[in-house]
Design a protein around this motif. Structure first.
Motif, PDB file in Angstrom:
ATOM      1  N   LEU A 205       0.829  -1.207   0.000  1.00 54.22           N
ATOM      2  CA  LEU A 205       0.000   0.000   0.000  1.00 54.22           C
ATOM      3  C   LEU A 205       0.863   1.256   0.000  1.00 54.22           C
ATOM      4  CD1 LEU A 205      -2.808   1.234   0.069  1.00 54.22           C
ATOM      5  CD2 LEU A 205      -2.771   1.052   2.571  1.00 54.22           C
ATOM      6  N   ALA A 206       1.953   1.252   0.775  1.00 52.23           N
ATOM      7  CA  ALA A 206       2.808   2.434   0.823  1.00 52.23           C
ATOM      8  C   ALA A 206       3.437   2.722  -0.531  1.00 52.23           C
ATOM      9  CB  ALA A 206       3.887   2.251   1.885  1.00 52.23           C
ATOM     10  N   LEU A 207       3.966   1.695  -1.201  1.00 53.95           N
ATOM     11  CA  LEU A 207       4.548   1.909  -2.527  1.00 53.95           C
ATOM     12  C   LEU A 207       3.496   2.447  -3.494  1.00 53.95           C
ATOM     13  CD1 LEU A 207       6.808  -1.270  -2.926  1.00 53.95           C
ATOM     14  CD2 LEU A 207       7.564   1.086  -2.544  1.00 53.95           C
ATOM     15  N   HIS A 208       2.292   1.915  -3.404  1.00 51.72           N
ATOM     16  CA  HIS A 208       1.194   2.379  -4.258  1.00 51.72           C
ATOM     17  C   HIS A 208       0.894   3.851  -4.019  1.00 51.72           C
ATOM     18  CE1 HIS A 208      -2.569   2.371  -6.434  1.00 51.72           C
ATOM     19  NE2 HIS A 208      -3.282   2.577  -5.334  1.00 51.72           N
ATOM     20  N   LEU A 209       0.787   4.239  -2.745  1.00 45.24           N
ATOM     21  CA  LEU A 209       0.445   5.625  -2.425  1.00 45.24           C
ATOM     22  C   LEU A 209       1.590   6.585  -2.731  1.00 45.24           C
ATOM     23  CD1 LEU A 209      -1.554   5.226   0.920  1.00 45.24           C
ATOM     24  CD2 LEU A 209      -2.433   5.497  -1.408  1.00 45.24           C
ATOM     25  N   MET A 210       2.813   6.066  -2.789  1.00 45.44           N
ATOM     26  CA  MET A 210       3.963   6.895  -3.159  1.00 45.44           C
ATOM     27  C   MET A 210       4.069   7.094  -4.655  1.00 45.44           C
ATOM     28  SD  MET A 210       6.893   5.381  -0.570  1.00 45.44           S
ATOM     29  CE  MET A 210       8.185   6.566  -1.027  1.00 45.44           C
ATOM     30  N   GLY A 211       3.221   6.402  -5.427  1.00 43.68           N
ATOM     31  CA  GLY A 211       3.276   6.514  -6.879  1.00 43.68           C
ATOM     32  C   GLY A 211       4.046   5.399  -7.546  1.00 43.68           C
ATOM     33  N   SER A 212       4.248   4.297  -6.833  1.00 39.41           N
ATOM     34  CA  SER A 212       4.936   3.097  -7.341  1.00 39.41           C
ATOM     35  C   SER A 212       6.365   3.355  -7.782  1.00 39.41           C
ATOM     36  CB  SER A 212       4.124   2.458  -8.475  1.00 39.41           C
ATOM     37  OG  SER A 212       2.833   2.105  -8.035  1.00 39.41           O
ATOM     38  N   PRO A 213       7.189   3.982  -6.935  1.00 38.99           N
ATOM     39  CA  PRO A 213       8.613   4.118  -7.279  1.00 38.99           C
ATOM     40  C   PRO A 213       9.299   2.759  -7.239  1.00 38.99           C
ATOM     41  CG  PRO A 213       8.261   4.756  -5.001  1.00 38.99           C
ATOM     42  CD  PRO A 213       6.892   4.496  -5.592  1.00 38.99           C
ATOM     43  N   LYS A 214      10.430   2.644  -7.912  1.00 43.12           N
ATOM     44  CA  LYS A 214      11.147   1.370  -8.002  1.00 43.12           C
ATOM     45  C   LYS A 214      12.153   1.248  -6.855  1.00 43.12           C
ATOM     46  CE  LYS A 214      13.884  -1.418 -11.249  1.00 43.12           C
ATOM     47  NZ  LYS A 214      14.482  -1.452 -12.604  1.00 43.12           N
ATOM     48  N   PRO A 215      12.003   0.231  -5.991  1.00 39.33           N
ATOM     49  CA  PRO A 215      12.976   0.036  -4.919  1.00 39.33           C
ATOM     50  C   PRO A 215      14.327  -0.407  -5.482  1.00 39.33           C
ATOM     51  CG  PRO A 215      10.909  -1.115  -4.449  1.00 39.33           C
ATOM     52  CD  PRO A 215      10.873  -0.721  -5.882  1.00 39.33           C
ATOM     53  N   VAL A 216      15.428   0.191  -4.950  1.00 37.86           N
ATOM     54  CA  VAL A 216      16.754  -0.169  -5.446  1.00 37.86           C
ATOM     55  C   VAL A 216      17.698  -0.655  -4.349  1.00 37.86           C
ATOM     56  CG1 VAL A 216      16.653   1.304  -7.479  1.00 37.86           C
ATOM     57  CG2 VAL A 216      17.520   2.243  -5.318  1.00 37.86           C
ATOM     58  N   SER A 217      17.404  -0.340  -3.072  1.00 42.85           N
ATOM     59  CA  SER A 217      18.261  -0.849  -2.005  1.00 42.85           C
ATOM     60  C   SER A 217      17.476  -0.981  -0.712  1.00 42.85           C
ATOM     61  CB  SER A 217      19.486   0.045  -1.791  1.00 42.85           C
ATOM     62  OG  SER A 217      19.108   1.283  -1.214  1.00 42.85           O
ATOM     63  N   VAL A 218      17.929  -1.903   0.126  1.00 40.27           N
ATOM     64  CA  VAL A 218      17.203  -2.230   1.357  1.00 40.27           C
ATOM     65  C   VAL A 218      18.206  -2.460   2.485  1.00 40.27           C
ATOM     66  CG1 VAL A 218      15.726  -3.948   2.491  1.00 40.27           C
ATOM     67  CG2 VAL A 218      15.292  -3.308   0.105  1.00 40.27           C
ATOM     68  N   TYR A 219      17.889  -1.927   3.658  1.00 37.41           N
ATOM     69  CA  TYR A 219      18.638  -2.247   4.870  1.00 37.41           C
ATOM     70  C   TYR A 219      17.619  -2.590   5.944  1.00 37.41           C
ATOM     71  CZ  TYR A 219      21.990  -2.076   8.679  1.00 37.41           C
ATOM     72  OH  TYR A 219      22.786  -2.418   9.740  1.00 37.41           O
ATOM     73  N   GLY A 220      17.756  -3.738   6.576  1.00 34.59           N
ATOM     74  CA  GLY A 220      16.740  -4.148   7.538  1.00 34.59           C
ATOM     75  C   GLY A 220      17.268  -5.042   8.633  1.00 34.59           C
ATOM     76  N   ALA A 221      16.407  -5.241   9.618  1.00 40.11           N
ATOM     77  CA  ALA A 221      16.736  -6.119  10.737  1.00 40.11           C
ATOM     78  C   ALA A 221      15.463  -6.804  11.219  1.00 40.11           C
ATOM     79  CB  ALA A 221      17.370  -5.329  11.880  1.00 40.11           C
ATOM     80  N   THR A 222      15.592  -8.056  11.626  1.00 44.18           N
ATOM     81  CA  THR A 222      14.461  -8.798  12.187  1.00 44.18           C
ATOM     82  C   THR A 222      14.861  -9.339  13.562  1.00 44.18           C
ATOM     83  OG1 THR A 222      15.132 -10.906  11.179  1.00 44.18           O
ATOM     84  CG2 THR A 222      13.681  -9.477   9.879  1.00 44.18           C
ATOM     85  N   TYR A 223      13.837  -9.547  14.405  1.00 43.77           N
ATOM     86  CA  TYR A 223      14.067  -9.994  15.775  1.00 43.77           C
ATOM     87  C   TYR A 223      13.045 -11.059  16.149  1.00 43.77           C
ATOM     88  CZ  TYR A 223      16.486  -5.498  15.772  1.00 43.77           C
ATOM     89  OH  TYR A 223      17.306  -4.443  15.447  1.00 43.77           O
ATOM     90  N   ALA A 224      13.479 -12.008  16.960  1.00 45.51           N
ATOM     91  CA  ALA A 224      12.579 -13.049  17.484  1.00 45.51           C
ATOM     92  C   ALA A 224      12.776 -13.115  18.996  1.00 45.51           C
ATOM     93  CB  ALA A 224      12.860 -14.390  16.838  1.00 45.51           C
TER      94      ALA A 224
END
Length: 358
Positions: free
Chosen positions: A191-210
């Motif tokens: 939904l966020a990408l849609h509302l932003m006008g569908s820009p193309k993602p080119v890089s990602v930095y993330g972290a997950t936790y359990a």
């Protein structure tokens, strides 16, 4: 439906989500008819057939897909079966409405994308939030340029105590593809990408936790736990996604967290001429006039047919008119690509570049 023939629909998956799809499509009797249903539990399929007056229960998904009495297939099963069933249906010449996430991972999503292109049939991912009235109104303002250039956005969904079906397929990486990131995070990313006008993602930095699931804490009310099962997914994820146009999106989701949260999805769009916020079914447009901040509340109409009915009608319109769905195979693949990159970044501790993965 302008004297067009009814679309005959078969449903694979007679659980809660399958039942929701049946109810919505049956509100469109001039467009379609549900002819067949099946499930790994045939008694459940038979129960649904009786409940919704569906004339035929197929013994297997293969029987349903091969039926001449089925034009389109709804795939509403655990994530690990999305690609095999969607690809089989497309290769059999059927249209497909596929529950989210499109694939267990980007590799399986790519296979679905390629199959949809070969088949020239409609493949649509069931991201119903795009059809909610308030996001639709915000999207219209974005398209009109009222927000200017959206340079950054924040989205997420924090559940404080909401781990579903502990030990079942929901909490097994090999069967679900992940935890809250792929379960509810995929909705917010889409939904966020849609509302932003569908820009193309080119890089990602993330972290997950359990921090909760492995200790059997943070258990929600959805699904029946299997205490002999496995929990090897995250219960919180956080990511920064950068787009080709320089804009950025932050994504934060959890099934369980010690946090003051109202358990509702949210999106904040920040543009050069205005902003927009969406939370708990209500939206705001934010700008500045006469050197003063100005907000306009956006609410859904009192008489609103609902996002799932709009989504169902859109699917049928795409079949009838041969047009590409709003939530196409490419958008589904994009979501899976970003999700995979978040998991990879969390494992490696490094930014993941996407340019060569499209």
């Amino acid at each position: 439906m302008n004297n067009q023939k009814l679309v005959k629909i078969g449903v694979i998956g007679a659980g809660n989500i399958g039942g929701v799809h049946v109810r919505e499509f049956q509100k469109l009797p001039d467009w379609c008819e549900i002819t067949t249903i099946t499930d790994a539990s045939l008694p459940l399929a038979e129960k649904r057939a009786a409940e919704f007056s569906i004339p035929h229960v197929a013994g297997t998904p293969e029987e349903l897909i091969g039926s001449a009495n089925v034009d389109a297939v709804i795939v509403a099963v655990p994530n690990q079966y999305h690609a095999p069933l969607a690809i089989q249906a497309l290769e059999a010449g059927k249209h497909v409405l596929l529950e989210k996430p499109m694939g267990l991972n980007s590799e399986s999503a790519r296979l679905i994308l390629e199959a949809s292109r070969r088949s020239e049939r409609t493949l649509m991912v069931a991201h119903q939030m795009r059809w909610e009235a308030v996001p639709m109104a915000i999207h219209e303002q974005m398209k009109r340029g009222e927000l200017g250039r959206i340079y950054t956005a924040k989205t997420g969904w924090f559940r404080r105590k909401g781990i579903p079906g502990w030990g079942t397929w929901f909490t097994r990486m090999d069967q679900s593809g992940g935890g809250p990131l792929i379960d509810i995070g995929v909705h917010m990313l889409d939904l966020a990408l849609h509302l932003m006008g569908s820009p193309k993602p080119v890089s990602v930095y993330g972290a997950t936790y359990a921090e909760f699931g492995p200790k059997r804490r943070g258990i929600g009310t959805w699904g029946k736990p299997d205490w002999s099962g496995v929990y090897d997914v995250e219960d919180l994820a956080s990511a920064m996604i950068k787009m080709e146009d320089g804009s950025t999106l932050t994504l934060d989701v959890s099934w369980a967290v010690h946090m003051d949260t109202d358990n509702t999805p949210f999106i904040h769009l920040m543009g050069t001429e205005g902003g927009a916020s969406y939370r708990g079914g209500e939206g705001k447009l934010l700008t500045e006039k006469f050197d003063q901040p100005l907000e306009t509340v956006v609410r859904k109409p009192q008489e609103d047919e609902g996002e799932r009915l709009r989504m169902s009608r859109h699917f049928l319109e795409c079949i009838r008119d041969g047009k590409e769905p709003l939530t196409s195979a490419l958008t589904g693949f994009t979501n899976n690509l970003v999700l995979d990159a978040i998991y990879e970044s969390s494992r490696t501790g490094r930014e993941v570049r996407l340019e060569e993965r499209w």
